[in-house]
Design an enzyme around this catalytic site. Sequence first.
Site, PDB file in Angstrom:
ATOM      1  CG  ASP A   1       1.938  14.813   6.555  1.00 59.70           C
ATOM      2  OD1 ASP A   1       0.828  14.265   6.480  1.00 59.70           O
ATOM      3  OD2 ASP A   1       2.878  14.317   7.218  1.00 59.70           O
TER       4      ASP A   1
ATOM      5  CD  GLU B   1      -6.939   7.426   4.892  1.00 58.93           C
ATOM      6  OE1 GLU B   1      -5.728   7.704   4.869  1.00 58.93           O
ATOM      7  OE2 GLU B   1      -7.473   6.839   5.849  1.00 58.93           O
TER       8      GLU B   1
ATOM      9  CG  MET C   1      -1.335   7.329  12.637  1.00 59.88           C
ATOM     10  SD  MET C   1      -2.308   8.704  13.249  1.00 59.88           S
ATOM     11  CE  MET C   1      -2.594   8.209  14.941  1.00 59.88           C
ATOM     12  CD  GLU C   2      -4.708   4.286  10.159  1.00 60.40           C
ATOM     13  OE1 GLU C   2      -4.036   4.566   9.144  1.00 60.40           O
ATOM     14  OE2 GLU C   2      -5.096   5.155  10.960  1.00 60.40           O
TER      15      GLU C   2
ATOM     16  N   GLY D   1       2.623  10.357   6.083  1.00 56.73           N
ATOM     17  CA  GLY D   1       3.678  11.357   6.197  1.00 56.73           C
ATOM     18  C   GLY D   1       4.940  10.814   5.541  1.00 56.73           C
TER      19      GLY D   1
HETATM   20  N1  ADE Z   1      -0.880  10.163   8.065  1.00 60.78           N
HETATM   21  C1  ADE Z   1      -0.638  11.211   7.256  1.00 60.78           C
HETATM   22  N2  ADE Z   1       0.366  11.958   7.724  1.00 60.78           N
HETATM   23  C2  ADE Z   1       0.772  11.390   8.880  1.00 60.78           C
HETATM   24  C3  ADE Z   1       1.744  11.706   9.836  1.00 60.78           C
HETATM   25  N3  ADE Z   1       2.517  12.785   9.700  1.00 60.78           N
HETATM   26  N4  ADE Z   1       1.878  10.899  10.917  1.00 60.78           N
HETATM   27  C4  ADE Z   1       1.090   9.817  11.062  1.00 60.78           C
HETATM   28  N5  ADE Z   1       0.138   9.481  10.192  1.00 60.78           N
HETATM   29  C5  ADE Z   1      -0.026  10.252   9.104  1.00 60.78           C
END
Ligand code: ADE
Length: 232
Positions: A201, A13, A177-178, A76
């Site tokens: 995703d 990233e 997650m951040e 995601g």
């Molecule tokens: N970053 C990319 N895809 C993710 C997901 N499915 N859950 C949490 N962080 C992500």
Amino acid sequence: MKKIGLIGAMDSEIAAFCRDFDAEKTHIPGIFLGKYNGYEIYICVSGIGKVNAAIAAQRLVDIFAVDCIINSGVAGGIYEKLQKLDIVISKRLTYHDFDPLDILDRNPPYTMYFDADTELSDKATKACDALNTKLCAEGKDSFCAYCGTVVSGDCFVSSAAKAKELRDKFDAYCTEMEGAAIAHTAYVNKIPFLIIRAISDFADEDAENSFDSFENVAADRAAFIVKEMLSV
Ligand code: ADE
């Protein structure tokens, strides 16, 4: 000279930033200094998760006195219209794993949502338009950019049921997650911030496979948008 703080959780990233901004190591491990278009750019690879992200943001503020923080990377997709490699520009951030969330409304920092800076998000929207124009001119596929709520938690979401819960409960566009930890830190320090995420995703049962296939290309797309923002 304006000082920009850029945070990415993983090497993938920040790779494009280090390359494009001729970044060099600083005295702090994991923080690099690049220059671009008159900006001094502090690029930080934070590590994954909320605590790593908050530490990174606070370091950029305390040690390098950055004027704003932009976090770019992958996420995601939760909003149903999203396609892989589409972009989500943060309107606001919250935690999806802080329970009960309204503790944050009644105690410091006295808010459970952190609003992103509108000037930065306008610039990001224009940067997406500019990138789409370039992609079209090159005969390549364009993408959609949406501005919406980003939710963060210390878990990789890989269940369609959980994704639906995040959509229903938070009207979330994407999860990662951040972002909320960076937003929270920027808010406490009264610094403008923005989170820009490209979809790797759909946070469902195929998320891990999809993440592996799309991580690099999605991370580069989000980084390219930041570069475009800093070009004007
Ligand atoms: N970053 C990319 N895809 C993710 C997901 N499915 N859950 C949490 N962080 C992500």
